[in-house]
Each structure stands twice: as C-alpha cells, then as structure tokens.
Design a protein around this motif. Sequence first.
Motif, PDB file in Angstrom:
ATOM      1  N   LEU A 290       0.614  -0.823  -0.029  1.00 28.77           N
ATOM      2  CA  LEU A 290      -0.012   0.005   0.457  1.00 28.77           C
ATOM      3  C   LEU A 290       0.828   1.278  -0.436  1.00 28.77           C
ATOM      4  N   ALA A 291       1.770   1.087   0.513  1.00 28.94           N
ATOM      5  CA  ALA A 291       3.003   2.230   1.168  1.00 28.94           C
ATOM      6  C   ALA A 291       3.326   2.567  -0.867  1.00 28.94           C
ATOM      7  N   VAL A 292       3.983   2.053  -1.101  1.00 28.51           N
ATOM      8  CA  VAL A 292       4.778   1.817  -3.089  1.00 28.51           C
ATOM      9  C   VAL A 292       3.181   2.062  -3.621  1.00 28.51           C
ATOM     10  N   ALA A 293       1.874   1.840  -3.462  1.00 31.18           N
ATOM     11  CA  ALA A 293       0.608   1.924  -4.369  1.00 31.18           C
ATOM     12  C   ALA A 293       0.241   3.749  -4.323  1.00 31.18           C
ATOM     13  N   VAL A 294       0.384   3.956  -3.020  1.00 29.52           N
ATOM     14  CA  VAL A 294       0.457   5.368  -2.527  1.00 29.52           C
ATOM     15  C   VAL A 294       1.240   6.896  -2.718  1.00 29.52           C
ATOM     16  N   ASP A 295       2.371   5.923  -3.008  1.00 29.82           N
ATOM     17  CA  ASP A 295       3.615   6.680  -2.915  1.00 29.82           C
ATOM     18  C   ASP A 295       4.030   7.361  -1.492  1.00 29.82           C
ATOM     19  N   ALA A 296       3.249   6.603  -0.400  1.00 29.13           N
ATOM     20  CA  ALA A 296       3.522   7.522   0.712  1.00 29.13           C
ATOM     21  C   ALA A 296       4.673   8.221   1.195  1.00 29.13           C
ATOM     22  N   LEU A 297       5.725   6.768   0.638  1.00 29.28           N
ATOM     23  CA  LEU A 297       7.440   7.164   1.128  1.00 29.28           C
ATOM     24  C   LEU A 297       8.055   7.873  -0.124  1.00 29.28           C
ATOM     25  N   THR A 298       7.392   8.468  -0.764  1.00 29.36           N
ATOM     26  CA  THR A 298       8.575   8.924  -2.015  1.00 29.36           C
ATOM     27  C   THR A 298       9.705   8.499  -2.324  1.00 29.36           C
ATOM     28  N   ALA A 299       9.562   7.096  -2.083  1.00 33.72           N
ATOM     29  CA  ALA A 299      10.809   6.096  -2.255  1.00 33.72           C
ATOM     30  C   ALA A 299      11.296   6.465  -3.456  1.00 33.72           C
ATOM     31  N   THR A 300      12.362   5.840  -4.146  1.00 32.47           N
ATOM     32  CA  THR A 300      12.868   6.065  -5.606  1.00 32.47           C
ATOM     33  C   THR A 300      12.840   4.257  -6.422  1.00 32.47           C
ATOM     34  N   GLY A 301      12.981   4.276  -7.080  1.00 34.61           N
ATOM     35  CA  GLY A 301      12.830   2.967  -7.846  1.00 34.61           C
ATOM     36  C   GLY A 301      12.849   1.636  -7.304  1.00 34.61           C
ATOM     37  N   VAL A 302      14.171   2.177  -7.245  1.00 33.59           N
ATOM     38  CA  VAL A 302      14.624   0.893  -6.727  1.00 33.59           C
ATOM     39  C   VAL A 302      13.962   0.929  -5.348  1.00 33.59           C
ATOM     40  N   GLY A 303      13.598   2.143  -4.333  1.00 32.22           N
ATOM     41  CA  GLY A 303      12.906   1.819  -3.027  1.00 32.22           C
ATOM     42  C   GLY A 303      11.634   1.140  -3.883  1.00 32.22           C
ATOM     43  N   ASN A 304      11.225   1.616  -3.840  1.00 29.67           N
ATOM     44  CA  ASN A 304       9.348   1.028  -4.146  1.00 29.67           C
ATOM     45  C   ASN A 304       9.959  -0.545  -4.174  1.00 29.67           C
ATOM     46  N   GLY A 305      11.007  -0.954  -4.940  1.00 31.23           N
ATOM     47  CA  GLY A 305      11.311  -2.405  -5.739  1.00 31.23           C
ATOM     48  C   GLY A 305      12.016  -3.379  -4.311  1.00 31.23           C
ATOM     49  N   TRP A 306      12.043  -2.164  -2.955  1.00 28.90           N
ATOM     50  CA  TRP A 306      13.089  -3.279  -2.219  1.00 28.90           C
ATOM     51  C   TRP A 306      11.004  -3.089  -1.236  1.00 28.90           C
ATOM     52  N   ILE A 307      10.764  -2.378  -1.585  1.00 28.07           N
ATOM     53  CA  ILE A 307      10.135  -2.127  -0.348  1.00 28.07           C
ATOM     54  C   ILE A 307       8.832  -3.840  -1.170  1.00 28.07           C
ATOM     55  N   VAL A 308       8.666  -3.582  -2.573  1.00 26.06           N
ATOM     56  CA  VAL A 308       7.620  -4.506  -2.522  1.00 26.06           C
ATOM     57  C   VAL A 308       8.230  -6.438  -2.218  1.00 26.06           C
ATOM     58  N   PHE A 309       9.848  -5.976  -3.138  1.00 29.87           N
ATOM     59  CA  PHE A 309      10.769  -7.576  -2.368  1.00 29.87           C
ATOM     60  C   PHE A 309      10.341  -7.632  -0.979  1.00 29.87           C
ATOM     61  N   GLN A 310      10.176  -7.076  -0.208  1.00 33.28           N
ATOM     62  CA  GLN A 310      10.703  -6.916   1.102  1.00 33.28           C
ATOM     63  C   GLN A 310       9.263  -7.461   2.017  1.00 33.28           C
ATOM     64  N   GLY A 311       8.057  -7.033   1.449  1.00 31.92           N
ATOM     65  CA  GLY A 311       6.045  -7.894   1.478  1.00 31.92           C
ATOM     66  C   GLY A 311       6.758  -9.123   1.554  1.00 31.92           C
ATOM     67  N   LEU A 312       6.918  -9.187  -0.457  1.00 28.02           N
ATOM     68  CA  LEU A 312       6.795 -10.230  -0.580  1.00 28.02           C
ATOM     69  C   LEU A 312       7.163 -11.789  -0.058  1.00 28.02           C
ATOM     70  N   VAL A 313       8.629 -11.673   0.491  1.00 26.03           N
ATOM     71  CA  VAL A 313       9.455 -12.378   1.191  1.00 26.03           C
ATOM     72  C   VAL A 313       8.926 -12.223   2.799  1.00 26.03           C
ATOM     73  N   VAL A 314       8.472 -11.205   3.643  1.00 28.55           N
ATOM     74  CA  VAL A 314       7.547 -11.281   4.188  1.00 28.55           C
ATOM     75  C   VAL A 314       6.102 -11.673   4.463  1.00 28.55           C
ATOM     76  N   ALA A 315       5.517 -12.192   3.534  1.00 32.58           N
ATOM     77  CA  ALA A 315       4.295 -12.973   2.900  1.00 32.58           C
ATOM     78  C   ALA A 315       4.478 -14.401   3.202  1.00 32.58           C
ATOM     79  N   ALA A 316       5.827 -14.371   2.312  1.00 34.71           N
ATOM     80  CA  ALA A 316       5.792 -16.022   2.587  1.00 34.71           C
ATOM     81  C   ALA A 316       6.806 -16.646   3.458  1.00 34.71           C
ATOM     82  N   MET A 317       7.492 -15.302   4.108  1.00 34.82           N
ATOM     83  CA  MET A 317       7.030 -15.938   6.048  1.00 34.82           C
ATOM     84  C   MET A 317       6.269 -16.170   6.831  1.00 34.82           C
ATOM     85  N   GLY A 318       4.946 -15.498   6.716  1.00 35.14           N
ATOM     86  CA  GLY A 318       4.029 -15.740   7.290  1.00 35.14           C
ATOM     87  C   GLY A 318       3.078 -17.178   7.003  1.00 35.14           C
ATOM     88  N   ALA A 319       3.339 -17.179   5.262  1.00 37.43           N
ATOM     89  CA  ALA A 319       2.518 -18.472   4.665  1.00 37.43           C
ATOM     90  C   ALA A 319       3.784 -19.812   5.156  1.00 37.43           C
TER      91      ALA A 319
END
Length: 140
Positions: free
Chosen positions: A102-131
Amino acid sequence: MTSTHDGRTVTAPDAARSDGLLRFALLADVVLTGANGIGYLVLATVLDSFLGVDRSVLYPVGVFLTGYALWLLTVARREDIGRGAVAAVIALNTAWAVAGVLAVAVDALTATGVGNGWIVFQGLVVAAMGALQYAGLRRL
C-alpha cells in the motif's frame, strides 16, 4: 517417542518433533528481520538517498524491526511454542506485507524506483515467511 533400555528412558531426537518447520520459519524470520533492522540503523545515511526513504523513517523502522526480531527469537526458543504468539507473528507479518504494498501504491514514502522495488520485494518475503509459519503452525 521413547524407548526403554536397561531401565532407562531415552527420548527420540528433536528431528521427530512436529514443530520443526515452525521453528525453522520463525528463526529464518529472526535472521531476515534482524538483518533488516540492523541494516536500517547502521546504513540509514546511505540508504536514505539510495532507497529514497528518509532517515526519519529508516531509524524508527530499524529499531522496531530489531526489537521485533528479538521478540521472535524468544517465541522460537520456547520449549512449547505458543499458538497465540505464532498467530500474532503471522498477523504482524501479514500487516507488514500489506502495508508495504500500500505504501508503494500510494507513494507514501516517495521512494526511488529501487526503493519501491525493495519495499515490494520485502513485502513478498515477509508474506512468504507468514505463509511458512502458518504451514508450520498447522502441523502442531
């Protein structure tokens, strides 16, 4: 599993435990979360420009993640892992993953492209940990 030999009781090795997957998933989460938290604290002055996330966000996130990793370690090292604690871990991991996307979708952190990629990647890893933790919890 136990057996008797000469009047002594022998307990089977930990490999026979039903909580092996859950402990692995929790400890993997400890390592990844702890590394992230410490990385944000130590490298905030470099990461702020690279990721485009301000240090005023990186430092508190680093503190939170480091503390969360320590709490995860206490959960994972208990003799009997509490179902409630694991349910809380899974809920927090799910919330973290959703919040990151959501933070990436609404640009809440005004991250760079690399930053947005990292945030989404981190979210996917955390979701995988939860699963993985959920799958381990179901084996108990």
